[in-house]
Design an enzyme around this catalytic site. Structure first.
Site, short mmCIF file in Angstrom:
data_model
loop_
_atom_site.label_atom_id
_atom_site.label_comp_id
_atom_site.label_asym_id
_atom_site.label_seq_id
_atom_site.Cartn_x
_atom_site.Cartn_y
_atom_site.Cartn_z
N GLN A 1 3.17 10.08 1.27
CA GLN A 1 4.49 9.43 1.33
C GLN A 1 5.37 9.83 0.16
OE1 GLN A 1 2.70 5.32 2.09
NE2 GLN A 1 4.61 5.20 3.26
N CYS B 1 6.46 -0.14 7.32
CA CYS B 1 6.03 1.03 6.54
C CYS B 1 7.19 1.47 5.67
CB CYS B 1 5.61 2.15 7.49
SG CYS B 1 5.13 3.66 6.63
N LEU B 2 6.89 1.78 4.42
CA LEU B 2 7.95 2.17 3.49
C LEU B 2 8.60 3.49 3.89
CD1 LEU B 2 6.13 1.14 0.19
CD2 LEU B 2 7.98 -0.09 1.34
N HIS C 1 -3.80 1.27 7.90
CA HIS C 1 -2.43 1.81 7.90
C HIS C 1 -2.31 2.98 6.91
CE1 HIS C 1 2.10 1.31 8.05
NE2 HIS C 1 1.93 2.08 6.98
N GLU C 2 -2.81 2.76 5.68
CA GLU C 2 -2.69 3.80 4.65
C GLU C 2 -3.60 4.99 4.99
OE1 GLU C 2 -0.25 3.55 2.78
OE2 GLU C 2 0.10 1.43 3.11
N HIS D 1 -2.10 7.56 7.19
CA HIS D 1 -1.19 8.50 6.52
C HIS D 1 -1.93 9.76 6.08
CE1 HIS D 1 2.72 6.52 6.23
NE2 HIS D 1 2.15 5.39 5.86
N GLY E 1 0.84 -1.19 0.00
CA GLY E 1 0.00 0.00 0.00
C GLY E 1 0.87 1.24 0.00
ZN ZN Z 1 3.06 3.54 5.92
#
Ligand code: ZN
Length: 229
Positions: free
Chosen positions: A99, A143-144, A185-186, A189, A94
């Site tokens: 991000q 998380c990226l 999670h997304e 953000h 995701g």
């Molecule tokens: Zn993340």
């Protein structure tokens, strides 16, 4: 790898964790941050800004306010295509627009994390969570924007969500398990909330050295997001 709830989660998480860890060391992926000599810097196919790089904690754009998506046009289609490309290249499941330094309420995910399973791709504009189940699960997430480590997070097991698709049409769905977790999670953000904000005290203490290292790296070489240019 710690406990995960089911084999599907395990396989996706293994891929996510292993490859997030590899992200900083695999030469073929490093061009996202700094292209090898002679190779043109990658840039967004929409605005041509070089923001095809996932911003890492503690970049301030990860905490900035995000605006609603109001234009459902070809630019949006191209941007989401680019988001999926970056997500797959980073071995993510995701990705949220902030991000990439794009402060819009826009996120994409494919719970399978596999570009060959594109039928599982979902683009969500202006998503909202209408209902959370009281039942929760504790699972490992990565998380990226936080490369190199993972942590256990409590999330609602099921959620009812509403969002607008690429054409602006409203959609509703009940999500369960892993899919519900990726969504939450997304979605966080888009509110400037990061998964480390949701950790229990002992888990937060455990990863504090990793957070400190990211802060130190950012302070040594701050990265300007596209909005800051
Ligand atoms: Zn993340």
């Amino acid at each position: 790898m710690r406990h995960v709830r089911d084999p599907k989660s395990k396989s996706v998480m293994l891929r996510l964790v292993t490859l997030v860890q590899l992200l900083s060391s695999v030469a073929s992926l490093q061009w996202m941050a700094a292209p090898p000599h002679g190779m043109p810097r990658t840039s967004c196919i929409v605005c041509e800004e070089p923001h095809s790089r996932i911003l890492e904690y503690p970049h301030p754009l990860l905490r900035a306010e995000n605006e609603d998506v109001t234009e459902f046009d070809d630019d949006l289609k191209r941007l989401t295509k680019e988001m999926f490309a970056i997500m797959y290249a980073s071995r993510g499941v995701g990705l949220a627009a902030p991000q990439l330094g794009i402060n819009k309420r826009l996120m994409v995910f494919n719970p399978e994390g596999d570009p060959k399973r594109w039928v599982s791709e979902v683009v969500l504009c202006n998503p909202r969570i209408e209902q959370f189940s009281s039942a929760t699960t504790l699972e490992e997430e990565g998380c990226l924007s936080f490369p190199g480590f993972t942590a256990d997070v409590v999330r609602s097991e099921n959620i009812k969500v509403v969002w607008q698709g690429l054409n602006g049409k409203t959609k509703r769905k009940k999500l369960r398990g892993w899919e519900a977790r990726v969504f939450q999670h997304e979605f966080d953000h888009l509110d400037g909330t990061l998964y480390v904000d949701r950790l229990k005290e002992d888990e937060r203490s455990r990863i504090q050295p990793d957070l400190d290292a990211l802060i130190k790296a950012y302070e040594a070489a701050p990265v300007a997001g596209p909005a800051a240019r």
